[in-house]
Write a protein that holds these residues in place. Structure first.
Motif, PDB file in Angstrom:
ATOM      1  N   GLY A  18      -0.651   0.568   9.499  1.00 46.69           N
ATOM      2  CA  GLY A  18      -1.104   1.570   9.262  1.00 46.69           C
ATOM      3  C   GLY A  18      -0.617   2.009   7.771  1.00 46.69           C
ATOM      4  N   GLY A  19      -0.346   1.043   6.948  1.00 50.55           N
ATOM      5  CA  GLY A  19       0.506   1.236   5.753  1.00 50.55           C
ATOM      6  C   GLY A  19       1.978   1.761   5.884  1.00 50.55           C
ATOM      7  N   ASN A  27      -5.206   5.691  11.848  1.00 49.18           N
ATOM      8  CA  ASN A  27      -6.595   6.193  11.544  1.00 49.18           C
ATOM      9  C   ASN A  27      -6.515   5.860   9.974  1.00 49.18           C
ATOM     10  N   PHE A  28      -5.712   4.959   9.538  1.00 54.86           N
ATOM     11  CA  PHE A  28      -5.726   4.544   8.070  1.00 54.86           C
ATOM     12  C   PHE A  28      -6.806   3.510   7.564  1.00 54.86           C
ATOM     13  N   ARG A  29      -7.697   3.910   6.684  1.00 58.05           N
ATOM     14  CA  ARG A  29      -8.802   3.123   6.113  1.00 58.05           C
ATOM     15  C   ARG A  29      -9.703   2.751   7.226  1.00 58.05           C
ATOM     16  N   MET A  30      -9.914   3.710   8.180  1.00 60.58           N
ATOM     17  CA  MET A  30     -11.145   3.388   9.257  1.00 60.58           C
ATOM     18  C   MET A  30     -12.097   4.096   9.003  1.00 60.58           C
ATOM     19  N   HIS A  51       0.681  -1.333  -0.008  1.00 55.96           N
ATOM     20  CA  HIS A  51      -0.061  -0.066   0.143  1.00 55.96           C
ATOM     21  C   HIS A  51       0.748   1.159   0.006  1.00 55.96           C
ATOM     22  N   ILE A  52       2.080   1.055   0.004  1.00 52.36           N
ATOM     23  CA  ILE A  52       2.883   2.289   0.225  1.00 52.36           C
ATOM     24  C   ILE A  52       3.915   2.519  -0.924  1.00 52.36           C
TER      25      ILE A  52
END
Lengths: 337, 294
Positions: free
Chosen positions: B241-242, B213-216, B16-17
């Motif tokens: 979180g990526g 708080n990634f993709r939440m 994802h990164i």
């Protein structure tokens, strides 16, 4: 509540519908599609009112805004009919088959005074937004050259034909894939207004191009290379990237990772001399409903807010998409010489 | 479910990164033997559950596992279906009807597409069931106690309000495969409400849960609130979180959340696998000791 109707429940259309369906300020008042199976499933399981005639839908459902996600060749006629009725419009990319059509729609939209947006979702990607901000603030100095690229595995063998393989319907790598890169360069640097040479090459497709290579110039005087190939199976999915070279530094960015090199000591906040790496995770705002990337939800949310007059409606306007259509046609025409 | 579950993103160049890392992984795991070798490292570290997408290459991995029943005696796979890119690329190429024709086994779909059959609601659920069977074929003879629907599909159906398919998936997986249904989502709070309304209580849900708080969707605070209510059995994924926060800090956060039954992670190197397992065990142990002290 903003009343929305959608024309064309294909791959993009269903994705839009799902995001719209989850949006707290949206009421879906109608869906129009020609596929019996799609209409049947949507009526039965989603409870949407479905139509096969979009004008009838507009008349009966009286939407505030309409999403148009049908093959490109239908955009012009449908959007024109919607504008005549003063309806706000979100349409898929590319905007029209040629810049004459899109230019006319720009004027009509202005006259109607309606909100207008085209689905170039990359402008809502955190890394690309940051690239635009850096370039606009002259952080890397004067832009001398750029490279805009996109690769992915759409057509990786000779196979059945769809509208994407028909040039008269807006198919082909230039229209479908390269348009994203061109639009991004137009937005970040300045519109591409000359093309020195270009190659549109078919690899597996019979009637359309599978790759695009072009040497172009922008209105700001920067030059660049566009290199796009949708027949590259070494990529798992579409990968779009830009490399921008300036007198004071260089930017290399894709949708995940932004790398910036600064030569001097005058630096934007949060950056240091030499290489800097930032990830989309640091540059992305959370969305209320996630389907396939924050940008897809963000562009729809932006449109809804525009309809509610809560923002300026100056991202992905018909006007910017018309400029992209103009750049596309320059590249197409040059390839014939 | 086990506390730690091993994922498969690294095997299929899902990163994802970084596209560069993604390519490096693609090169590293070119041969199936490299995947098996990494799985064996995970097993040696005490992880016996592998959660994987129904990617074509997983069929080869299943074949290897079937051939060595003694070695993989305790090994479990949680299949996650469908492998979305396979269908997404097919839809781009052949349209939705063309894709269904290609992937739905048998020929009764043909008659539906032609419009020759009376449309009854059951037909579409049956098509889904046939597609589940097609995806499950590769796992024959392998222990699959939980079967998941991938987030792209879960969330598409969720947004479209097609709850009946989600419920239909759960019913079919229970009935035909004697397995627990699982749902992967990026929209946990919203999904949970829908599943509960559909009569599925305490569902297994795998969602992105991390300190970053990634993709939440809806935000971390809402997730924390839902977790504290204990209404579902949660597998936390994307716990790093990526890669936005240091691994130890990320694992401390997720290890200490209430009602997170399992933590899913993927890694390529022996060192990373062992470090992650040790770190989670360390925080789990620490929490147990704190509870005893109180």
């Amino acid at each position: 509540m903003v009343k929305i109707a959608l024309i064309g429940a294909g791959k993009m259309g269903l994705s839009h519908l799902s995001i719209l369906g989850a949006h707290p300020d949206v009421q879906i008042v109608g869906v129009c599609d020609t596929s019996k199976i799609i209409v049947d499933v949507l009526e039965r399981y989603s409870g949407f009112k479905c139509y096969s005639d979009y004008l009838k839908m507009v008349e009966e459902a009286k939407p505030d805004a309409v999403f148009v996600s049908v093959p490109t060749k239908y955009h012009y006629t449908m959007v024109k009919e919607l504008l005549k009725r003063n309806i706000n419009v979100f349409t898929e990319k590319p905007f029209c088959l040629n810049p004459n059509e899109s230019g006319e729609l720009v004027l009509l939209a202005k006259k109607a005074g309606v909100v207008n947006q085209v689905g170039y979702h990359n402008k809502f990607v955190g890394t690309f937004k940051e690239v635009k901000r850096l370039v606009a603030s002259s952080a890397i100095g004067e832009i001398t050259h750029f490279q805009g690229e996109a690769y992915g595995p759409v057509v990786i063998k000779k196979k059945s034909e769809t509208w994407r393989s028909d040039p008269s319907e807006g198919g082909g790598c230039l229209m479908d894939y390269a348009s994203h890169v061109i639009d991004l360069i137009n937005d970040i640097i300045s519109p591409i207004e000359s093309c020195k040479s270009s190659i549109l090459k078919s690899i597996y497709s019979k009637n359309v191009d599978d790759s695009v290579y072009a040497l172009v110039g922008t209105s700001s005087g920067a030059t660049g290379i566009i290199s796009v190939n949708w027949s590259d199976e070494t990529y798992r999915k579409m990968s779009t990237s830009v490399t921008i070279i300036g007198t004071e530094g260089k930017i290399v960015s894709d949708a995940n990772e932004l790398k910036v090199y600064f030569k001097g000591d005058v630096l934007p906040k949060g950056y240091s001399k030499g290489w800097n790496v930032k990830y989309v995770t640091d540059l992305t705002e959370e969305v209320d409903f996630y389907l396939r990337g924050e940008e897809y939800s963000a562009q729809i949310d932006y449109f809804i807010k525009s309809v509610k007059r809560e923002n300026k409606n100056n991202v992905n306007t018909f006007d910017s998409a018309w400029k992209t259509d103009t750049s596309i046609s320059l590249i197409k025409n040059q390839s014939r010489i | 479910m086990e506390r730690i579950i091993f994922g498969d993103n690294q095997f299929f160049a899902v990163n994802h990164i970084s596209d560069e890392k993604s390519r490096a992984q693609s090169i590293k795991f070119k041969d199936d033997s490299a995947i098996i070798k990494t799985l064996d490292v995970a097993i040696a570290a005490g992880i016996n559950t592998f959660m994987c997408t129904t990617h074509d290459r997983i069929a080869n991995i299943c074949e290897i596992i079937r051939k060595d029943p003694v070695k993989y005696q305790d090994f479990k796979i949680y299949p996650c279906m469908p492998y979305a890119h396979k269908y997404a690329n097919a839809v781009t190429e052949m349209g939705i009807a063309g894709t269904l024709k290609q992937y739905v086994p048998g020929n009764f779909l043909g008659s539906i597409l032609k419009g020759g059959v009376a449309y009854i609601s059951k037909d579409y659920i049956s098509i889904m069931e046939l597609m589940i069977d097609a995806e499950m074929k590769m796992f024959k003879g392998i222990n699959t106690p939980v079967i998941f629907i991938q987030n792209v599909m879960t969330d598409l159906l969720l947004g479209l309000g097609m709850d009946e398919f989600l419920i239909g998936f759960a019913n079919y997986v229970r009935q035909k495969y004697n397995a627990e249904p699982g749902f992967i989502t990026m929209n946990l709070p919203k999904l949970l409400d829908v599943l509960e309304k559909g009569g599925i209580s305490n569902p297994i849900i795998c969602a992105s849960i991390n300190k970053a708080n990634f993709r939440m969707s809806g935000g971390k605070e809402l997730y924390e609130k839902v977790l504290s209510e204990g209404r579902c059995r949660v597998i936390a994924m994307q716990v790093l979180g990526g890669g936005a926060i240091p691994a130890s800090e990320a694992l401390e956060y997720v290890s200490n959340l209430p009602n997170v039954e399992s933590i899913l992670f993927g890694a390529s190197s022996k060192q990373n696998i062992e470090n992650t397992v040790d770190t989670i065990r360390f925080y789990d142990q620490q929490r147990k000791e704190e509870v005893i002290m109180q």
